[in-house]
Design an enzyme around this catalytic site. Structure first.
Site, short mmCIF file in Angstrom:
data_model
loop_
_atom_site.label_atom_id
_atom_site.label_comp_id
_atom_site.label_asym_id
_atom_site.label_seq_id
_atom_site.Cartn_x
_atom_site.Cartn_y
_atom_site.Cartn_z
N ASP A 191 0.93 -1.30 -0.21
CA ASP A 191 0.14 0.06 -0.10
C ASP A 191 0.82 1.38 -0.15
OD1 ASP A 191 -2.33 1.55 0.34
OD2 ASP A 191 -1.90 1.90 2.44
N SER A 192 0.28 2.28 -0.26
CA SER A 192 1.02 3.58 -0.18
C SER A 192 1.47 3.97 1.33
CB SER A 192 0.10 4.74 -0.52
OG SER A 192 -0.96 5.04 0.15
N CYS A 251 -4.02 -1.21 -2.49
CA CYS A 251 -4.41 0.19 -2.25
C CYS A 251 -5.20 0.47 -3.47
CB CYS A 251 -2.89 0.79 -2.51
SG CYS A 251 -3.20 2.83 -2.72
N GLU A 281 -5.04 8.56 9.64
CA GLU A 281 -3.80 8.26 9.91
C GLU A 281 -3.22 9.00 11.02
OE1 GLU A 281 -0.55 7.08 6.75
OE2 GLU A 281 -2.21 6.22 6.68
N CYS A 331 -11.00 2.86 -0.33
CA CYS A 331 -9.75 3.23 0.01
C CYS A 331 -9.40 2.39 1.28
CB CYS A 331 -9.59 4.85 0.63
SG CYS A 331 -8.13 5.19 1.18
N HIS A 372 -7.88 2.75 4.04
CA HIS A 372 -7.96 3.38 5.34
C HIS A 372 -9.48 3.41 5.76
CE1 HIS A 372 -4.13 5.09 4.12
NE2 HIS A 372 -4.00 5.64 5.21
N1 DGL Z 1 -4.54 3.80 0.88
C1 DGL Z 1 -4.70 4.36 -0.03
C2 DGL Z 1 -5.91 3.85 -1.13
O1 DGL Z 1 -6.50 2.67 -0.83
C3 DGL Z 1 -5.04 5.99 -0.01
C4 DGL Z 1 -3.91 6.62 0.83
C5 DGL Z 1 -3.09 7.35 -0.11
O2 DGL Z 1 -3.52 8.53 -0.75
O3 DGL Z 1 -1.93 7.18 -0.26
O4 DGL Z 1 -6.33 4.35 -1.98
#
Ligand code: DGL
Length: 287
Positions: free
Chosen positions: A27-28, A90, A171, A203, A205
């Site tokens: 993931d990012s 992600c 976060e 997303c 998160h």
């Molecule tokens: N976890 C990323 C997603 O699922 C979002 C967070 C980011 O912008 O890096 O899109």
């Protein structure tokens, strides 16, 4: 006689052991740990290698070129670590880099994203007329959900809204408080999401604010938590490819490209347990 069978035996042993190799998840940042957590619950015999590109997050504001470059580097690293499959945990990277990662490595190991299983789930349900999608600017701009859903469900109206404040807010530990309530309520009150019967948390998160989203809608719409849908898809794919591990042989490992105390503190919220994060620089050419 014995020496003639030796190579065959070696291939047999290699393929038996290969099933015990780890699943790579990336993931990012640390949001993808919600997916890793769902995978570990659905597949307790599997070993995980997680990579969170914390040095470059958020991906949601990056160009497609940058996201592709980072994703290819990470996927290559996970392959070199011996992963038997890779899950792009992600939505942003799945929207913009899945095809590139697949073209680059897809012949050597299965590559999975977090969007196709959700699209298949919605199409299978076949009951919705209006569905909402919330995610980062890059995910929403890519229009990946309407593009993938409409050929399968032509009568479905997909209502999308970029909600860029949500990932950094989560976060930073802002959820289940007045600030998160105000931000969530402001986004979800948008006329763009009117009359929806379900909402996709596009997303990784967002599972952390699922409860608050549900409260906003008074439990009247379906909230599609993609982590669980993706975990069952990973299980099914490994089963079909005869790659399920019979027993957990390794230790889960968690890498980040930039380690800070705040990331370390937040991991428990996303993964359920405390995690030992290791910093790893994978950007040099020879890694
Ligand atoms: N976890 C990323 C997603 O699922 C979002 C967070 C980011 O912008 O890096 O899109």
């Amino acid at each position: 006689m014995r020496s003639r069978f030796k190579p065959l035996l070696r291939i047999f042993c290699f393929s038996m052991n290969y099933k015990n190799n780890p699943i790579g998840v990336f993931d990012s940042g640390i949001g993808g740990l919600t997916v890793a957590n769902a995978i570990r619950k659905a597949l307790p015999h599997e070993t995980l290698i997680y990579f969170g590109d914390t040095a470059h997050m958020p991906y949601g504001d990056k160009s497609a070129e940058a996201i592709k470059y980072y994703s290819l580097k990470i996927a290559k690293f996970l392959q070199l670590m011996g992963c038997k499959a890779i899950v792009i945990a992600c939505n942003t990277a799945s929207s913009l880099a899945y095809q590139d990662v697949k073209d680059f490595l897809g012949e050597t190991l299965p590559i999975m994203n977090v969007i196709d299983p959700v699209v298949a789930h919605i199409a299978q349900q076949g009951t919705y007329k209006n569905i909402g999608v919330i995610g980062t600017k890059a995910t929403i701009k890519s229009a990946v959900y309407p593009k993938k859903l409409l050929p399968l469900t032509p009568n479905l109206v997909v209502k999308s809204l970029a909600t860029p404040l949500l990932a950094p807010m989560i976060e930073e530990g802002f959820f289940e408080n007045n600030i998160s309530k105000t931000v969530i309520n402001t986004y979800l009150s948008s006329s763009k999401l009117k009359n929806i019967e379900a909402i996709v948390l596009a997303c990784t998160h967002y599972p952390l604010i699922q409860k608050e989203i549900n409260q906003f809608y008074n439990g009247k719409i379906d909230i599609l938590n993609t982590a669980h849908i993706v975990a069952s898809h990973v299980k099914q794919q490994l089963l079909e490819k005869n790659l399920l591990s019979g027993t957990k042989t390794g230790k889960d490992q968690f890498f980040v490209s930039d380690k800070t105390t705040s990331f370390e503190n937040s991991t428990r919220l996303f993964f359920g347990n405390k995690i030992n994060l290791q910093q790893k620089n994978i950007w040099a050419n020879n890694v």
